[in-house]
Design an enzyme around this catalytic site. Sequence first.
Site, mmCIF file in Angstrom:
data_model
loop_
_atom_site.group_PDB
_atom_site.id
_atom_site.type_symbol
_atom_site.label_atom_id
_atom_site.label_comp_id
_atom_site.label_asym_id
_atom_site.label_seq_id
_atom_site.Cartn_x
_atom_site.Cartn_y
_atom_site.Cartn_z
ATOM 1 N N GLY A 1 -51.197 -46.189 -41.869
ATOM 2 C CA GLY A 1 -50.481 -46.301 -43.138
ATOM 3 C C GLY A 1 -50.565 -47.672 -43.789
ATOM 4 C CE LYS B 1 -48.424 -40.442 -40.741
ATOM 5 N NZ LYS B 1 -48.575 -41.873 -40.608
ATOM 6 C CD GLU C 1 -53.162 -41.658 -35.144
ATOM 7 O OE1 GLU C 1 -53.724 -41.229 -36.160
ATOM 8 O OE2 GLU C 1 -51.945 -41.555 -34.948
ATOM 9 C CD GLU D 1 -45.627 -42.616 -38.623
ATOM 10 O OE1 GLU D 1 -45.397 -41.411 -38.805
ATOM 11 O OE2 GLU D 1 -46.542 -43.233 -39.214
ATOM 12 C CG ASN E 1 -49.255 -36.780 -38.743
ATOM 13 O OD1 ASN E 1 -48.323 -36.032 -39.015
ATOM 14 N ND2 ASN E 1 -49.083 -37.976 -38.186
ATOM 15 C CB SER F 1 -56.129 -46.970 -42.877
ATOM 16 O OG SER F 1 -54.792 -47.440 -42.971
ATOM 17 C CG HIS G 1 -47.786 -40.263 -34.790
ATOM 18 N ND1 HIS G 1 -47.131 -41.287 -35.445
ATOM 19 C CD2 HIS G 1 -48.957 -40.081 -35.451
ATOM 20 C CE1 HIS G 1 -47.875 -41.679 -36.466
ATOM 21 N NE2 HIS G 1 -48.988 -40.960 -36.484
HETATM 22 P P1 PGA Z 1 -52.709 -42.812 -42.027
HETATM 23 O O1 PGA Z 1 -51.886 -42.158 -40.786
HETATM 24 O O2 PGA Z 1 -54.006 -42.038 -42.138
HETATM 25 O O3 PGA Z 1 -51.818 -42.621 -43.217
HETATM 26 O O4 PGA Z 1 -52.939 -44.243 -41.672
HETATM 27 C C1 PGA Z 1 -52.545 -41.741 -39.624
HETATM 28 C C2 PGA Z 1 -51.565 -41.130 -38.656
HETATM 29 O O5 PGA Z 1 -50.397 -41.550 -38.652
HETATM 30 O O6 PGA Z 1 -51.917 -40.239 -37.878
#
Ligand code: PGA
Length: 255
Positions: free
Chosen positions: A173, A11, A167, A97, A9, A213, A95
Amino acid sequence: MRVPITAGNWKMYKTVGEASAFAEALLNDSASLAEVELIVCPPFTSLPALSKIFEGTPVVLGAQNMHWETEGAYTGEISARMLKEVGCGYVILGHSERRHIFRETSEEVGKKVETAFGNDLIPILCVGETIEEREQGNTESVVHEQLAKGIEGVDSNNAVKLVIAYEPVWAIGTGKAATPNDASDVIAFIRNLYADRFGKPVSESVRILYGGSVKTNNVYEFVKDESIDGTLVGGASLDPASFLQIAGETRRVYS
Ligand code: PGA
């Protein structure tokens, strides 16, 4: 057997030029990863260019969001048909976000899941609790609500195709991944909910990923747990070598 997935992903990262350079680099090596399904989810603007580069390869393209209507007066939105036209096989929906920054509700996510299936796209439905919800002991109730509403309009034909990503919001992140045991517990809970709704054979075929992460040095701990069918990777998916290494660690479990 459930075919494992390594999904990236991106983003809001990479211009079309940067995305194309990534795709070319990925293809130099990805042939050796046949047992793992590789999914790349760039921003909308890079989808047409990557679709051309990935054509005829095992790499599948995914989008990061879409609207629940197939067309209409929705300024700034993108429809499932548009994603299909530019070569997407998957679309990430719900997601964290999207849920937390853009205030998407589980009902909206459910409508999107239904529309995605209606347009021959496979949703990657994301669910997960915040740190406050976890500390208050509400992880299961939050995941239950997000999953139940997310799959409300899914019929049994499509149920087996859905991909679910657990998640935890606090792991995304932050560099602070969940423990493989915690992830495995929530994934078992999700699989049970799925069995209640669609029956055991379907729940045993549906693929459930962990995200948050995931890096080259911790992915193996997750994917070696047989309930975890791969990973949804943010930051560590932006570099082709790191993304391929994560897929390679996943493949190691299955070969
Ligand atoms: P990250 O993001 O691996 O940077 O923690 C995962 C995601 O948002 O799907």
